[in-house]
Design a protein around this motif. Sequence first.
Motif, mmCIF file in Angstrom:
data_model
loop_
_atom_site.group_PDB
_atom_site.id
_atom_site.type_symbol
_atom_site.label_atom_id
_atom_site.label_comp_id
_atom_site.label_asym_id
_atom_site.label_seq_id
_atom_site.Cartn_x
_atom_site.Cartn_y
_atom_site.Cartn_z
ATOM 1 N N GLY A 1 12.270 -71.496 25.799
ATOM 2 C CA GLY A 1 12.752 -71.393 27.227
ATOM 3 C C GLY A 1 12.202 -72.627 27.884
ATOM 4 N N ILE A 2 12.264 -72.798 29.221
ATOM 5 C CA ILE A 2 11.702 -73.633 30.077
ATOM 6 C C ILE A 2 10.232 -73.281 30.577
ATOM 7 C CG2 ILE A 2 11.933 -74.993 32.120
ATOM 8 C CD1 ILE A 2 15.122 -74.521 31.553
ATOM 9 N N SER A 3 9.232 -73.901 29.997
ATOM 10 C CA SER A 3 8.080 -73.646 30.722
ATOM 11 C C SER A 3 7.968 -74.037 31.912
ATOM 12 C CB SER A 3 7.027 -74.357 29.782
ATOM 13 O OG SER A 3 7.204 -75.669 29.497
ATOM 14 N N ALA A 4 7.079 -73.587 32.673
ATOM 15 C CA ALA A 4 6.705 -73.580 34.112
ATOM 16 C C ALA A 4 6.495 -75.182 34.415
ATOM 17 C CB ALA A 4 5.696 -73.011 34.704
ATOM 18 N N TYR A 5 5.632 -75.898 33.870
ATOM 19 C CA TYR A 5 5.220 -77.237 33.839
ATOM 20 C C TYR A 5 6.177 -78.109 33.814
ATOM 21 C CZ TYR A 5 4.357 -77.280 28.835
ATOM 22 O OH TYR A 5 4.480 -77.351 27.552
ATOM 23 N N ARG A 6 7.362 -77.873 32.956
ATOM 24 C CA ARG A 6 8.433 -78.675 32.632
ATOM 25 C C ARG A 6 9.514 -78.647 33.740
ATOM 26 N NH1 ARG A 6 9.564 -81.113 27.516
ATOM 27 N NH2 ARG A 6 7.813 -80.652 26.207
ATOM 28 N N ARG A 7 9.706 -77.626 34.408
ATOM 29 C CA ARG A 7 10.769 -77.357 35.471
ATOM 30 C C ARG A 7 10.078 -78.239 36.559
ATOM 31 N NH1 ARG A 7 10.605 -72.983 37.275
ATOM 32 N NH2 ARG A 7 8.984 -72.034 36.068
ATOM 33 N N LEU A 8 11.420 -78.741 37.297
ATOM 34 C CA LEU A 8 11.311 -79.385 38.542
ATOM 35 C C LEU A 8 11.716 -78.782 39.645
ATOM 36 C CD1 LEU A 8 12.621 -82.708 37.368
ATOM 37 C CD2 LEU A 8 10.231 -82.292 37.494
ATOM 38 N N GLY A 9 10.760 -78.459 40.616
ATOM 39 C CA GLY A 9 11.113 -77.727 41.964
ATOM 40 C C GLY A 9 11.378 -76.268 42.138
ATOM 41 N N GLY A 10 11.634 -75.504 40.795
ATOM 42 C CA GLY A 10 12.034 -74.146 40.975
ATOM 43 C C GLY A 10 10.426 -73.598 41.247
ATOM 44 N N PRO A 11 10.619 -72.372 41.354
ATOM 45 C CA PRO A 11 9.178 -71.371 41.400
ATOM 46 C C PRO A 11 8.650 -71.326 40.257
ATOM 47 C CG PRO A 11 11.285 -70.111 41.599
ATOM 48 C CD PRO A 11 11.893 -71.397 41.705
ATOM 49 N N GLU A 12 7.066 -71.360 40.174
ATOM 50 C CA GLU A 12 6.707 -71.035 38.777
ATOM 51 C C GLU A 12 6.763 -69.875 38.264
ATOM 52 O OE1 GLU A 12 2.000 -72.019 37.244
ATOM 53 O OE2 GLU A 12 2.982 -73.014 38.892
ATOM 54 N N ARG A 13 7.051 -69.448 36.871
ATOM 55 C CA ARG A 13 7.221 -68.273 36.530
ATOM 56 C C ARG A 13 6.377 -67.949 35.420
ATOM 57 N NH1 ARG A 13 13.080 -69.001 37.744
ATOM 58 N NH2 ARG A 13 13.296 -68.024 39.788
ATOM 59 N N LEU A 14 5.754 -66.739 35.167
ATOM 60 C CA LEU A 14 5.038 -66.455 33.918
ATOM 61 C C LEU A 14 5.898 -66.301 32.606
ATOM 62 C CD1 LEU A 14 2.910 -63.916 35.552
ATOM 63 C CD2 LEU A 14 2.235 -66.002 35.156
ATOM 64 N N ALA B 1 23.906 -58.980 30.336
ATOM 65 C CA ALA B 1 24.015 -59.691 31.600
ATOM 66 C C ALA B 1 23.545 -58.751 32.838
ATOM 67 C CB ALA B 1 25.562 -59.994 32.102
ATOM 68 N N LEU B 2 24.089 -57.601 33.082
ATOM 69 C CA LEU B 2 23.609 -56.756 34.217
ATOM 70 C C LEU B 2 22.057 -56.585 34.179
ATOM 71 C CD1 LEU B 2 24.413 -55.072 36.539
ATOM 72 C CD2 LEU B 2 24.976 -52.940 34.886
ATOM 73 N N PHE B 3 21.688 -56.251 32.912
ATOM 74 C CA PHE B 3 20.194 -55.877 32.816
ATOM 75 C C PHE B 3 19.367 -57.025 33.293
ATOM 76 C CE2 PHE B 3 16.329 -56.683 29.970
ATOM 77 C CZ PHE B 3 15.787 -55.799 30.635
ATOM 78 N N VAL B 4 19.822 -58.240 32.840
ATOM 79 C CA VAL B 4 18.969 -59.404 33.074
ATOM 80 C C VAL B 4 19.044 -59.695 34.834
ATOM 81 C CG1 VAL B 4 19.001 -62.082 32.971
ATOM 82 C CG2 VAL B 4 19.181 -60.659 30.784
ATOM 83 N N ARG B 5 20.270 -59.379 35.246
ATOM 84 C CA ARG B 5 20.291 -59.600 36.793
ATOM 85 C C ARG B 5 19.486 -58.672 37.452
ATOM 86 N NH1 ARG B 5 26.340 -59.989 38.930
ATOM 87 N NH2 ARG B 5 25.293 -60.453 41.155
ATOM 88 N N HIS B 6 19.117 -57.336 37.100
ATOM 89 C CA HIS B 6 18.514 -56.337 37.615
ATOM 90 C C HIS B 6 17.068 -56.858 37.338
ATOM 91 C CE1 HIS B 6 21.687 -53.173 37.649
ATOM 92 N NE2 HIS B 6 21.657 -53.648 38.879
ATOM 93 N N ALA B 7 16.660 -57.276 36.111
ATOM 94 C CA ALA B 7 15.184 -57.503 35.720
ATOM 95 C C ALA B 7 14.815 -58.708 36.515
ATOM 96 C CB ALA B 7 15.236 -57.637 34.413
ATOM 97 N N ARG B 8 15.738 -59.811 36.530
ATOM 98 C CA ARG B 8 15.163 -60.943 37.419
ATOM 99 C C ARG B 8 14.904 -60.769 38.906
ATOM 100 N NH1 ARG B 8 16.418 -65.944 35.670
ATOM 101 N NH2 ARG B 8 17.975 -66.214 33.773
ATOM 102 N N ILE B 9 15.943 -59.711 39.653
ATOM 103 C CA ILE B 9 15.651 -59.434 41.077
ATOM 104 C C ILE B 9 14.184 -58.710 40.867
ATOM 105 C CG2 ILE B 9 16.261 -57.594 42.556
ATOM 106 C CD1 ILE B 9 19.260 -58.176 41.897
ATOM 107 N N PHE B 10 13.856 -57.723 39.857
ATOM 108 C CA PHE B 10 12.622 -57.316 39.841
ATOM 109 C C PHE B 10 11.428 -58.230 39.871
ATOM 110 C CE2 PHE B 10 9.262 -55.453 36.970
ATOM 111 C CZ PHE B 10 8.653 -54.705 37.947
ATOM 112 N N LEU B 11 11.720 -59.185 38.559
ATOM 113 C CA LEU B 11 10.496 -60.059 38.199
ATOM 114 C C LEU B 11 10.099 -61.071 39.326
ATOM 115 C CD1 LEU B 11 11.405 -60.486 34.482
ATOM 116 C CD2 LEU B 11 9.382 -59.354 35.243
ATOM 117 N N ASP B 12 11.394 -61.481 39.923
ATOM 118 C CA ASP B 12 11.392 -62.739 40.645
ATOM 119 C C ASP B 12 11.122 -62.712 42.103
ATOM 120 O OD1 ASP B 12 11.563 -64.012 38.181
ATOM 121 O OD2 ASP B 12 13.781 -64.338 38.339
#
Lengths: 289, 289
Positions: free
Chosen positions: A27-40, A277-288
């Motif tokens: 996956g995309i580690s935080a320090y590699r992403r440009l602009g987006g919010p930092e995620r654990l 897909a639905l689970f990931v949408r719900h979990a993203r809302i919760f995590l992010d």
Amino acid sequence: MTKFTQDMALAQHVEACGIRFAYRRFGISAYRRLGGPERLPLVFFQHFIGTLDDHDPAVSDAFAADREVILFNNAGVASSSGTVPGTIEAMARDAITFIDALGLTTIDVVGHSMGGLVAQEVALARPELVRRLVLVGTGPRGGEGIGALPAWVAELFTRKYERQEDMWLPILFAPTQTSQAAGRAYVERIITRADRDAPVSDQSIAAQRAALAAYGKHKDPSYAHLKGLELPVLVVNGSDDIVIPTINSYILQQFLPNAELILYPDAGHGAHFQYPALFVRHARIFLDD
Amino acid sequence: MTKFTQDMALAQHVEACGIRFAYRRFGISAYRRLGGPERLPLVFFQHFIGTLDDHDPAVSDAFAADREVILFNNAGVASSSGTVPGTIEAMARDAITFIDALGLTTIDVVGHSMGGLVAQEVALARPELVRRLVLVGTGPRGGEGIGALPAWVAELFTRKYERQEDMWLPILFAPTQTSQAAGRAYVERIITRADRDAPVSDQSIAAQRAALAAYGKHKDPSYAHLKGLELPVLVVNGSDDIVIPTINSYILQQFLPNAELILYPDAGHGAHFQYPALFVRHARIFLDD
């Protein structure tokens, strides 16, 4: 090089306290992403008898699009060395050893089934380590029927199949056409990988079974220990989980200080594999959020 | 001219079967939007003692951004003429009269509390009329404690306040700082409108109370009638609903053929007013996918 999907991620190993842990990190580690919010980093805790190969790429890869995902075998499981201990609490200590060995100080966690029990004990033992916790198909210490499977369900875990992964169809999915079709799609997804993980030994399975039984026997109708889990928790399950009965998900929501519950229809113990897909949408809302 | 928010929508009226129904209709109707997917009008069914003014603009206006929203007073409620009937089933017949009078043949519905009971009966009586159903803070016919409030909760509905809308704080929100703060924000939102709806008469309140009590007494532990609600349902509630106990939301999920359940932490009977943005996100996923 950053790997973006599970199938591109080779198995890696890290050694600590005499145990060589096998894991996949992608996956995309935080320090590699440009602009987006930092995620654990999002660490997945695996179920009874599960290996690195049993994590659903449709789930892990969807998360990996904007964060790091870590899958691992706990001590004594599949390609990790060491011994499976006889309690969930000791499994949690092993998992902490692994996370510490990676140098991680804060993580988000998805724990499924037995992995959800272990994840709760990790968050209780080391509250600063886990920021948010997603618990799928699991329950509280001392919950209803945990580690005490009805005979007809226990038998499902002993069946031999031409393609052994088909064992998950009656265990993780509901006995309906729609759920079984989703189950077959899940099995197709987890068998595509060429370099397979080792199976879990009979001795390790027996130790996991003993740990589950012991965990279910710690009865406390007030579930007082759950008050110690102050972090935000998302509890997810199918409408009829035959392995850790669905009522345990409701109990978790009711007794945890800060938990949201989502139950999906026409689904069982592997609801997140049925609706990735639905689970990931719900979990993203919760995590992010 | 299309009105996009509740506060811009003047009260309208439609007459049918001798009843003059008051309603507000706003948002972007399907034929006016360019490019986006066609969405059905979303009709809100109101709770016990509720009027047009008690619908949360933070909820209704968020939906109105890409669909039509319809709020209405059922027969005998506030500025609608007619008489409140003594059963939930008869309220459903009145609601169908209203929807038919608008010429609508398919709708999505959000029903809250008593409105959720009425909405279920509408979908049972006219399955082709309701495509998807969101049920908030409600339960099944014959559910646990429906229409049988504990004395301390019944008393909350009789209290007089300087600003009467403050009655909703202990009824719809949890007794915590965070939930009460969200409750005060909700009350601020619903009192901003200048042209107020009429209050609900004592006679109408008494009829609603009798209907709720009768509905709760139709006991059937198998909830067989719920099998007739084959449409997709999203059940939502707070962790501790003191008006229609939260266990009823779990029962709905378990007995409906196709229901998803979402329970929010630190919340009560008005969970969707406490987390309007989160609720709308969850409901949109359910309604639009």
